[in-house]
Structure formats: C-alpha cells, structure tokens
Motif scaffolding. Structure first.
Motif, PDB file in Angstrom:
ATOM      1  N   MET A  68       0.846  -1.204   0.000  1.00 56.37           N
ATOM      2  CA  MET A  68       0.000   0.000   0.000  1.00 56.37           C
ATOM      3  C   MET A  68       0.884   1.258   0.000  1.00 56.37           C
ATOM      4  SD  MET A  68      -3.196   1.222   0.454  1.00 56.37           S
ATOM      5  CE  MET A  68      -4.215  -0.049   1.185  1.00 56.37           C
ATOM      6  N   SER A  69       0.604   2.181  -0.908  1.00 55.18           N
ATOM      7  CA  SER A  69       1.309   3.470  -0.903  1.00 55.18           C
ATOM      8  C   SER A  69       0.385   4.522  -0.302  1.00 55.18           C
ATOM      9  CB  SER A  69       1.668   3.904  -2.321  1.00 55.18           C
ATOM     10  OG  SER A  69       2.676   3.076  -2.816  1.00 55.18           O
ATOM     11  N   TYR A  70       0.956   5.375   0.526  1.00 58.14           N
ATOM     12  CA  TYR A  70       0.150   6.445   1.138  1.00 58.14           C
ATOM     13  C   TYR A  70       0.364   7.755   0.400  1.00 58.14           C
ATOM     14  CZ  TYR A  70      -1.092   3.380   4.901  1.00 58.14           C
ATOM     15  OH  TYR A  70      -1.618   2.329   5.606  1.00 58.14           O
ATOM     16  N   LEU A  71      -0.734   8.439   0.131  1.00 60.03           N
ATOM     17  CA  LEU A  71      -0.677   9.799  -0.407  1.00 60.03           C
ATOM     18  C   LEU A  71      -1.207  10.723   0.680  1.00 60.03           C
ATOM     19  CD1 LEU A  71      -2.340   9.422  -3.942  1.00 60.03           C
ATOM     20  CD2 LEU A  71       0.016   8.964  -3.270  1.00 60.03           C
ATOM     21  N   ILE A  72      -0.621  11.890   0.818  1.00 60.89           N
ATOM     22  CA  ILE A  72      -1.130  12.857   1.782  1.00 60.89           C
ATOM     23  C   ILE A  72      -1.510  14.116   1.034  1.00 60.89           C
ATOM     24  CG2 ILE A  72      -0.547  14.268   3.818  1.00 60.89           C
ATOM     25  CD1 ILE A  72       1.502  11.745   4.243  1.00 60.89           C
ATOM     26  N   LEU A  73      -2.723  14.544   1.265  1.00 55.43           N
ATOM     27  CA  LEU A  73      -3.230  15.716   0.553  1.00 55.43           C
ATOM     28  C   LEU A  73      -3.645  16.723   1.622  1.00 55.43           C
ATOM     29  CD1 LEU A  73      -5.747  15.125  -2.286  1.00 55.43           C
ATOM     30  CD2 LEU A  73      -5.488  17.261  -1.132  1.00 55.43           C
ATOM     31  N   ASN A  74      -2.982  17.887   1.628  1.00 51.81           N
ATOM     32  CA  ASN A  74      -3.210  18.852   2.696  1.00 51.81           C
ATOM     33  C   ASN A  74      -3.945  20.082   2.148  1.00 51.81           C
ATOM     34  OD1 ASN A  74      -3.145  20.555   4.833  1.00 51.81           O
ATOM     35  ND2 ASN A  74      -0.923  20.428   5.184  1.00 51.81           N
ATOM     36  N   ALA A  75      -5.224  20.185   2.474  1.00 53.86           N
ATOM     37  CA  ALA A  75      -6.033  21.304   1.959  1.00 53.86           C
ATOM     38  C   ALA A  75      -5.722  22.615   2.674  1.00 53.86           C
ATOM     39  CB  ALA A  75      -7.514  20.978   2.082  1.00 53.86           C
ATOM     40  N   ASN A  76      -4.870  22.577   3.704  1.00 53.67           N
ATOM     41  CA  ASN A  76      -4.509  23.812   4.418  1.00 53.67           C
ATOM     42  C   ASN A  76      -3.295  24.501   3.815  1.00 53.67           C
ATOM     43  OD1 ASN A  76      -6.514  23.541   6.376  1.00 53.67           O
ATOM     44  ND2 ASN A  76      -5.253  22.034   7.483  1.00 53.67           N
ATOM     45  N   ARG A  77      -2.616  23.841   2.908  1.00 52.73           N
ATOM     46  CA  ARG A  77      -1.382  24.447   2.371  1.00 52.73           C
ATOM     47  C   ARG A  77      -1.423  24.518   0.843  1.00 52.73           C
ATOM     48  NH1 ARG A  77       3.237  24.740   5.882  1.00 52.73           N
ATOM     49  NH2 ARG A  77       4.482  24.846   3.982  1.00 52.73           N
ATOM     50  N   SER A  78      -0.990  25.683   0.321  1.00 54.38           N
ATOM     51  CA  SER A  78      -1.028  25.905  -1.126  1.00 54.38           C
ATOM     52  C   SER A  78       0.067  26.888  -1.508  1.00 54.38           C
ATOM     53  CB  SER A  78      -2.397  26.500  -1.478  1.00 54.38           C
ATOM     54  OG  SER A  78      -2.379  27.016  -2.780  1.00 54.38           O
ATOM     55  N   VAL A  79       0.622  26.731  -2.720  1.00 51.30           N
ATOM     56  CA  VAL A  79       1.579  27.749  -3.186  1.00 51.30           C
ATOM     57  C   VAL A  79       0.874  28.804  -4.034  1.00 51.30           C
ATOM     58  CG1 VAL A  79       3.610  26.236  -3.109  1.00 51.30           C
ATOM     59  CG2 VAL A  79       2.320  26.450  -5.243  1.00 51.30           C
ATOM     60  N   GLY A  80      -0.410  28.598  -4.355  1.00 50.13           N
ATOM     61  CA  GLY A  80      -1.130  29.632  -5.104  1.00 50.13           C
ATOM     62  C   GLY A  80      -2.155  29.040  -6.060  1.00 50.13           C
ATOM     63  N   THR A  81      -2.608  29.888  -6.958  1.00 45.38           N
ATOM     64  CA  THR A  81      -3.629  29.479  -7.929  1.00 45.38           C
ATOM     65  C   THR A  81      -2.949  28.937  -9.188  1.00 45.38           C
ATOM     66  OG1 THR A  81      -5.146  31.129  -7.093  1.00 45.38           O
ATOM     67  CG2 THR A  81      -5.569  30.349  -9.319  1.00 45.38           C
ATOM     68  N   ILE A  82      -3.494  27.851  -9.704  1.00 41.69           N
ATOM     69  CA  ILE A  82      -2.956  27.262 -10.942  1.00 41.69           C
ATOM     70  C   ILE A  82      -3.527  28.058 -12.108  1.00 41.69           C
ATOM     71  CG2 ILE A  82      -2.963  25.204 -12.408  1.00 41.69           C
ATOM     72  CD1 ILE A  82      -3.269  23.543  -9.786  1.00 41.69           C
ATOM     73  N   HIS A  83      -2.690  28.849 -12.752  1.00 38.29           N
ATOM     74  CA  HIS A  83      -3.192  29.673 -13.855  1.00 38.29           C
ATOM     75  C   HIS A  83      -3.668  28.759 -14.978  1.00 38.29           C
ATOM     76  CE1 HIS A  83      -3.800  32.794 -16.717  1.00 38.29           C
ATOM     77  NE2 HIS A  83      -3.462  33.713 -15.817  1.00 38.29           N
ATOM     78  N   LYS A  84      -4.849  29.068 -15.501  1.00 39.49           N
ATOM     79  CA  LYS A  84      -5.398  28.191 -16.559  1.00 39.49           C
ATOM     80  C   LYS A  84      -4.442  28.091 -17.743  1.00 39.49           C
ATOM     81  CE  LYS A  84      -8.312  31.493 -18.975  1.00 39.49           C
ATOM     82  NZ  LYS A  84      -8.640  32.733 -18.800  1.00 39.49           N
ATOM     83  N   ASN A  85      -3.617  29.121 -17.959  1.00 38.99           N
ATOM     84  CA  ASN A  85      -2.740  29.116 -19.130  1.00 38.99           C
ATOM     85  C   ASN A  85      -1.653  28.039 -19.089  1.00 38.99           C
ATOM     86  OD1 ASN A  85      -4.167  31.135 -20.287  1.00 38.99           O
ATOM     87  ND2 ASN A  85      -2.732  32.771 -19.777  1.00 38.99           N
ATOM     88  N   ILE A  86      -1.499  27.378 -17.938  1.00 41.63           N
ATOM     89  CA  ILE A  86      -0.583  26.219 -17.879  1.00 41.63           C
ATOM     90  C   ILE A  86      -1.076  25.134 -18.851  1.00 41.63           C
ATOM     91  CG2 ILE A  86      -0.029  24.269 -16.352  1.00 41.63           C
ATOM     92  CD1 ILE A  86       0.528  26.281 -14.131  1.00 41.63           C
ATOM     93  N   TYR A  87      -2.365  25.183 -19.173  1.00 38.99           N
ATOM     94  CA  TYR A  87      -2.952  24.188 -20.071  1.00 38.99           C
ATOM     95  C   TYR A  87      -3.006  24.694 -21.517  1.00 38.99           C
ATOM     96  CZ  TYR A  87      -3.383  21.565 -15.967  1.00 38.99           C
ATOM     97  OH  TYR A  87      -3.029  20.846 -14.845  1.00 38.99           O
ATOM     98  N   GLY A  88      -2.094  25.638 -21.849  1.00 38.32           N
ATOM     99  CA  GLY A  88      -2.022  26.230 -23.174  1.00 38.32           C
ATOM    100  C   GLY A  88      -1.403  25.285 -24.207  1.00 38.32           C
ATOM    101  N   GLN A  89      -1.556  25.687 -25.472  1.00 33.74           N
ATOM    102  CA  GLN A  89      -1.050  24.868 -26.579  1.00 33.74           C
ATOM    103  C   GLN A  89      -0.291  25.758 -27.552  1.00 33.74           C
ATOM    104  OE1 GLN A  89      -2.169  21.461 -27.251  1.00 33.74           O
ATOM    105  NE2 GLN A  89      -3.411  21.315 -25.410  1.00 33.74           N
TER     106      GLN A  89
END
Ligand code: AHR
Length: 493
Positions: free
Chosen positions: A1-22
């Motif tokens: 079993m692999s454990y993933l930890i997802l922390n909704a209290n910590r963030s580096v910022g907003t993911i700009h939609k343009n990261i999904y650009g072409q």
C-alpha cells in the motif's frame, strides 16, 4: 500500500489556466490540414476551420494558443497574411521542409480559430528577421480601437473591432533559429522591441514574454531578467523530452524497450529541476516587478513516423506520452507560483499532439485525454500533496512510482491527479486527506501498455474509464493499474 497525503490547508497559489495552453506553428500539417482546410474544403468546417478538431479542443477548455511559431515566427511577416487570400504573397517555409506557404492562414484566420475554440491568442512576433516598426504595427493592427493607419487597414480587411491581444512573445529561441544571438544582445533588443509594443486603451494591458532559455542555459535567464526585467512580464523556457542520444536518433514514438520507457520518464522529470532553477534566478533578478516563467514549448520529440516528411515532425502518441504529459502538468501545477503559462508542442499533427488527422479522419491521443482529465485544475487553488512511494529503474535514472498534484475549486471540490509510472505493477493506494472532508469520491483512469496508442482504425483504444475508489474515515482508497494516469474528484461533505 502506498500512502498519499493531501493537505487542503497548504497551497503555493492558484494554478493559472494558461498552464494548459497549446502551441500551433506553420509546420507540417499543424495549421494546413490539421486546423485549417479552407471554406471550400469537402472536410466539414466552419469558416475554414475543421469542425471536428475545433470541437475536440473546445472540450479541453483550451485557454491560450501560441502562433505562428516557433522558428517560423522569426521568418514571418504578418502583412503577407492579411487582405484578400488570392492576393497574398507566397513564401518558402525555410525551417520546415522548404514547402510553399501561401499565407492563406494569417492574422484574421488565427483570430477566428481562437474565437471558435474560445481561447486567447498568444502571438509570437518576429525579432530575428523583422523590424521594431513591423512588430509595433502588428500590435496596432490587432489592438487599436480608434483611428490609425493600422486600425484603418484592419477595417479595410473586414474587421471593425480590435481583438485586444494580450499575450505577445518577443521573438522565439533568439539563441538559435531566432537569430543566434548572445543573451546580452537579445536582452537589449528585448528592451527596445518591448518599448514600442503599446497599449491602445486604458484597460488594455499587454503581457510581454521574452524569448527564454534553451533547457539549462541559466546565464540566459539571468541576463534577460536582470537587463530587461522591467520591460517584460514573463520569460520563456523551452525543454523537450528527447529519449534518443542525439538529434539524429531521437527514438521511435511507438517501439521502445522498458529501459527506454523509464529513460524517457526520467528525462521528463528533469523539468522540475529546470523550473526550480530558472524560477530561483527569476526571483533573484526580478527586482520589485514580479516576472513569471512561460514554458511555451515542451513535450516529447521522437523520430518522425516512417515514410513521413522529416521536416513535418509527425509522430504517434502512446501511453508513455500520457505519462510524460501527466508528470509535466503535475510539475507545473506544483510550481504555479512561478509557472504562469505553458504551451505543449504542438496542438495537431506535430510532436506531442492532442489530435492527429488523416484526410477527413481525426483521433484524439492519450495526451489529449490527460489534458481532459486535468482540466479541472485550471484556475483552482493548488494543494500540497505528497506520495510515500518507491523508486523504479536504473540507479542514476530512477523515477518515483507515483507522481501527483492536487487542487481545490471554489466550491470546495478537490481534484487529485496521480500517475503510476510502474509499467508492470498495480499500486494500491490510501489517500489521507487533511484539512477537508469528502462526502463522495469519483475516479477515472487512463491506462494501457506503455506503447498503447490510438489509430484511425481504432481511435478509442486508449480512453479514460471509471475507476473504483472507496471513501474511508480519513480519505479514500483505490488501486492504480500499471502505467496509468488517474483523476479523483472529491466532493465536499
Ligand atoms: O516545435 C518545433 C520547434 O522546436 C519550434 O519551431 C522551435 O521553437 C523549437 O526548436
């Protein structure tokens, strides 16, 4: 079993939609045949744009499209591509196969394409063989609402309102096909060009992107940001995943060994080191004006498909490409404080494409499906996530078994995207959720052998399907098949 930890209290910022650009270039069958067939074509089209391709790209929520190059941009004179199509100048595409370019797809056609897709245009201007005046005129042509020579010309060509183009690239690969310049020389040119790219309305704010470094040329980023930082909003970075030993032998897109599979993923993961190092330099030299990183060319680059024009860069796309896409998008998401835009190369029929076409037939690639599964990250708040995972592969070329990123939408729902890089082992995982509670979890997965791909006769061989996931007190559990990309949506309690 692999454990993933997802922390909704910590963030580096907003993911700009343009990261999904072409990225779309006058190269091979990207523009002509891929996106544009002309209004008289028997292939179903709206104003000359392929209906099937536009609809597929709309479904991705494609945010921004870069054009006309690439290397082509520094040979492109935009005035050749306006006015009645029958009167447009014919040129030779010297970078890509020496083919004839009739300029039937120009500024008006590109804007129409963006309108149909619902994306923003990102125009790459000619610094290598153009002039400051020519570039400045293009901005005026596109953006001037009032009366001026360029606005009048635009109106004579049938367009009353300005397009308000925000994103402008100041040359492309100025260290190479864009003029073989030194960083110091380019930085001065960038200041000069940038000065004459004007805003024509109070709410018109141009976003200037400097031609950036090739891979790990940190001197380039340092020089451009230090000397031209006040004139730009972002600096670009180009890095391709090329598995082969050199430019002549890049490797086959569909025939590769397990060792080559892991080698490719290891090369893709190098993006993280590049993003971190270039970002550190930007932060050090940017002064009081924040500058972003625009990874405006990235993706896999293999030998062309046997029997196709070597200048057209047409390649197939397998589950290996899906994993390369997943890894890169996870990296960009997790560094969204500096990565403000990214443009995979290229959108149709060239390099790591979303869509391949053959006559009137079209297929979506495994990479397309990853972009579709990840689209919920656009404009969401990045969340800290971590995998307790093992390392796979050769000693100096190890890759993590699991690679992930997560984000939260305004309504509280969370999207977790995880790739299982292991080509042989299914991975049972337990995701622990901190700072949020989920009432429901929904999973989807894209999986297949590493070389699995779609063909025109079997266009849906690789496609996402539902994946079972079970809620627990502290998160959820699921099992990822070997060589897979999964997306889990956690709906708030
Ligand atoms: O995407 C293909 C080419 O790769 C682009 O024209 C150029 O910018 C890069 O070298």
């Amino acid at each position: 079993m692999s454990y993933l930890i997802l922390n909704a209290n910590r963030s580096v910022g907003t993911i700009h939609k343009n990261i999904y650009g072409q990225f779309s270039e006058h190269l091979g069958r990207c523009i002509y045949q891929g996106l544009y067939v002309g209004p008289d074509s028997p292939i179903l089209n709206r104003n000359g744009m392929r209906t099937d391709v536009v609809d597929a790209l709309k479904a991705l929520h494609l945010p921004v499209l870069r054009w006309p190059g690439g290397c082509f941009a520094d040979t492109y004179h935009w005035q050749d591509g306006i006015g009645p199509q029958s009167g447009r100048k014919t040129i030779v595409n010297t970078n890509w196969g020496g083919v004839t370019e009739d300029n039937s797809f120009g500024t008006h056609e590109f804007m129409e394409l963006c309108r149909q897709i619902g994306c923003e245009p990102y125009l790459s201007g000619n610094v290598g063989s153009g002039t400051v005046q020519e570039f400045s005129d293009w901005v005026e042509y596109c953006n001037m609402p009032g009366t001026s020579p360029m606005a009048s010309l635009r109106r004579r060509n049938g367009r009353e309102e300005p397009w308000n183009v925000r994103y402008w690239g100041i040359g492309n690969e100025a260290w190479g096909c864009g003029g073989n310049m030194r960083a110091e020389y380019y930085a001065d040119l960038c200041r000069q060009y940038s000065t004459y790219l004007r805003s024509y309305a109070p709410d018109q704010k141009l976003f200037r992107i400097a031609s950036g470094a090739n891979v790990d040329d940190y001197h380039w980023t340092e020089t451009v940001v230090e000397r031209a930082g006040r004139q730009i909003d972002a600096v670009s970075l180009h890095y391709y995943t090329v598995p082969g030993p050199d430019g002549q032998h890049k490797g086959s897109a569909t025939r590769f060994t397990p060792a080559e599979y892991y080698h490719t993923l290891h090369k893709a993961l190098f993006m993280e080191e590049l993003v971190e190092n270039h970002s550190r330099i930007i932060r050090r030299y940017q002064g009081d004006r924040k500058i972003g990183l625009a990874v405006d060319e990235w993706g896999t680059w293999y030998d062309v498909e046997p029997g196709t024009n070597p200048g057209f860069l047409y390649q197939q796309n397998t589950m290996r490409d899906a994993l390369v896409a997943a890894v890169n998008l996870n990296i960009f998401n997790n560094h969204c404080d500096t990565v403000w835009m990214a443009n995979i190369a290229q959108v149709v029929n060239v390099l790591q494409a979303m869509v391949l076409t053959e006559g009137d037939r079209m297929l979506t690639t495994p990479t397309y499906h990853v972009f579709e599964m990840y689209k919920g990250h656009q404009n969401a708040r990045q969340l800290e996530s971590y995998a307790e995972t093992t390392l796979l592969g050769q000693e100096e070329e190890q890759v993590p078994e699991l690679h992930l990123s997560a984000s939260q939408q305004q309504d509280g729902s969370i999207l977790l995207t995880v790739a299982n890089l292991n080509d042989a082992r299914p991975v049972p995982l337990h995701c622990l959720l901190a700072g949020a509670r989920a009432a429901r979890v929904e999973g989807r997965v894209l999986t297949g052998r590493p070389d699995a791909h779609n063909t025109f006769d079997a266009p849906a061989r690789v496609a996402p399907r539902p994946l079972d996931a079970a809620l627990t007190e502290d998160g959820f559990t699921a099992t990822l098949p070997p060589c897979s990309v999964a997306a889990f949506t956690l709906l708030p309690a």
